[in-house]
Design an enzyme around this catalytic site. Structure first.
Site, mmCIF file in Angstrom:
data_model
loop_
_atom_site.group_PDB
_atom_site.id
_atom_site.type_symbol
_atom_site.label_atom_id
_atom_site.label_comp_id
_atom_site.label_asym_id
_atom_site.label_seq_id
_atom_site.Cartn_x
_atom_site.Cartn_y
_atom_site.Cartn_z
ATOM 1 N N GLU A 259 10.895 -8.807 -7.333
ATOM 2 C CA GLU A 259 10.752 -7.440 -6.810
ATOM 3 C C GLU A 259 10.350 -7.602 -5.356
ATOM 4 O O GLU A 259 9.251 -8.090 -5.058
ATOM 5 C CB GLU A 259 9.673 -6.683 -7.586
ATOM 6 C CG GLU A 259 10.050 -6.465 -9.031
ATOM 7 C CD GLU A 259 9.053 -5.582 -9.785
ATOM 8 O OE1 GLU A 259 7.952 -5.325 -9.267
ATOM 9 O OE2 GLU A 259 9.391 -5.176 -10.896
ATOM 10 N N CYS A 292 5.873 -0.969 -0.685
ATOM 11 C CA CYS A 292 7.277 -1.414 -0.682
ATOM 12 C C CYS A 292 8.250 -0.265 -0.908
ATOM 13 O O CYS A 292 9.354 -0.266 -0.391
ATOM 14 C CB CYS A 292 7.479 -2.472 -1.763
ATOM 15 S SG CYS A 292 6.940 -1.907 -3.391
#
Ligand code: NAD
Length: 489
Positions: A259, A292
């Site tokens: 990720e 993010c």
């Protein structure tokens, strides 16, 4: 070393800055220093800087721990996972205090939302394994069944933003699937991982089922992912680190998920609730932009640019920078001086390249780590600030005249983690939602998560998907068992 020497006291809370291996605290020979971004003169702890030998011991413990933990019945496993979730809930205040000092996320967000999500992660995966039924069917005279086997020791590597929540998001499915875990938290925010080890110890996991190894990524992180006894690697962090880990995983033929970073668009159509969109855009500055999933590229339909800007500037002005422990604070500092210098470098290069700094572009105080919310109107879509993840309180503003142009801009970076769309048209919501190439697209909202949904990125934002059954499948070896029906009675 005795027990007292293995823990440190931070604001009245006892935390171990050392490894947790085979159910015991283990200090490394060397240490590194962790300071608080809230006050960089304040040292929080001397944390174990582990080496290859410690990594080897941790994997050995996880190999043994796997034998015990994977043999627990599902109901026993679920019981322990629930006990852990309850312990996290009971300790939200302590974890929030340490996390806030360690990485400076707003204390109120930690206490009310982020740390409780850690408990939810364990409950969600406990429920999923409890409810799981094996897929079975008959075909061509055979009885078929899909069986999930626990895969073995899993290495979980996490970044410094929201470290506790992100660790639990990855550790929960690994443990629920029956794997043992070695967690390597980021060296800039390592303390809450150590607290997780305490709760896991208390919840009744067998020794070696969960281990924490502290240290630097390039040292002990690299040793962990290179160990051939590791059967899964679950990583969250930057694309550059994922490339190193991918090489190690490939050498040992080990599945890994990554990720990674994002450069999400926040698209505002003229038919949208402009005030709601502007408020959400200003909220992207929170946590110093170290998120993010943030919508860092504002793409606004030209017809409403002025109205959007008036409202967006007004919401941005309402932000309050200060100590993250104060409830009134909405802007926290950068995690580390090195990271802040990196953010400053992006803005300086943009300035020199002729991008327009509309507001911000400086620290509040040159001696401290708070950076002003910054908006940049880039000279071109190729500007570095549009194309690269900054991971700071820096947004870009671009305009569009048509849906096609909005989608083209949205999809014009190498990333594809998330997207945010503001529109009042359901047909457009569906069209744009499908057209934006990103792992998660929110329409008229942000950060609402359903833990059963797949989570991950397109392009350089990631490999694989986590969440719900996607994570449990990743952490399992899937077997098809086929029995010729007439051959058995
Ligand atoms: P990073 O890649 O520098 O470090 C992440 C982790 O990897 C740390 O624990 C580090 O010690 C470890 N590491 C470094 N080198 C290693 C190596 N060679 N082998 C094994 N481990 C190694 O990332 P960061 O700066 O800590 O985090 C910020 C990045 O994480 C940003 O790009 C951000 O977007 C991303 N992120 C993504 C998500 C997501 O869910 N997609 C969530 C949070 C953060």
């Amino acid at each position: 070393m005795n027990k007292a020497e293995l823990t440190t006291n931070i604001d009245g809370i006892s935390v171990s800055p050392h490894n947790f291996i085979n159910g015991r605290r283990v200090a490394s020979k060397d240490c590194f220093e962790v300071r608080s971004p809230l006050d960089w003169t304040r040292k929080l702890a001397e944390v174990s800087r582990s080496d290859e030998a410690i990594a080897h011991d941790a994997v050995s413990a996880a190999v043994e721990g796997f034998k015990h933990w994977s043999s627990f019945s599902t109901s026993r496993r679920v019981e322990v996972l629930y006990r852990l979730a309850d312990l996290i809930d009971a300790n939200v205040a302590k974890i929030s205090t340490i996390e806030c000092l360690d990485m400076a996320m707003l204390h109120e967000s930690l206490r009310l939302r982020v740390i409780p999500r850690g408990a939810l992660n364990f409950r969600a995966y406990a429920d999923l394994v409890a409810e799981h039924t094996e897929r079975s069917w008959h075909s061509k005279g055979t009885a078929n069944r899909v069986i999930r086997d626990a895969a073995g020791p899993a290495v979980v590597i996490t970044p410094w933003n929201a470290p506790f929540m992100l660790a639990t998001w990855k550790v929960a499915p690994a443990l629920a699937a029956g794997n043992s875990v070695i967690l390597k938290p980021a060296e800039w925010a390592p303390l809450s991982a150590s607290m997780l080890a305490d709760f896991i110890n208390e919840a009744g996991f067998p020794e070696g089922a969960f281990n924490v190894v502290q240290g630097l990524g390039s040292e002990v992180g690299a040793s962990l992912v290179a160990d051939p006894r590791v059967r899964r690697i679950s990583f969250t962090g930057s694309p550059a680190t994922a490339q190193h880990i991918g090489v190690a995983a490939a050498r040992n033929i080990v599945p890994f998920t990554a990720e990674l970073g994002g450069k999400g668009p926040l698209i505002v159509f003229a038919d949208a609730d402009i005030d709601g969109a502007a408020k959400k855009a200003a909220a992207q500055f929170e946590d110093s932009g170290q998120v993010c999933l943030a919508g860092t590229r504002l793409l606004v339909e030209r017809a409403v640019k002025q109205e959007f800007m008036d409202r967006f500037s007004s919401y941005t002005d309402q932000h309050v920078f200060g100590d993250s422990r104060e409830p009134a604070t909405t802007l926290s500092p950068a995690i580390h001086p090195i990271h802040l210098e990196r953010v400053e470098g992006f803005v300086e290069r943009a300035r020199q390249a002729g991008d327009k700094i509309i507001f911000g572009g400086a620290r509040y105080d040159p001696e401290k780590l708070w950076y002003k919310p910054t908006l940049i109107e880039p000279k071109s879509n190729q500007s570095e600030v549009v194309q690269k993840e900054i991971f700071g309180p820096v947004l870009t503003l671009q305009t569009f005249d048509s849906e096609e142009q909005a989608v083209e801009l949205a999809n014009s970076t190498a990333y594809g983690l998330s997207g945010i769309v503001y529109t009042s048209s359901s047909a457009r919501a569906s069209r744009i939602g499908r057209a934006v190439r990103a792992g998660t697209v929110w329409v008229n909202s942000f950060l609402i998560r359903d833990l059963s949904a797949p989570f991950g990125g397109y392009g350089i934002s990631g490999i694989g998907r986590e969440g719900g059954d996607y994570s449990l499948d990743f952490h399992s070896d899937l077997k098809t068992l086929q029995i010729l029906e007439d051959s058995v009675s």
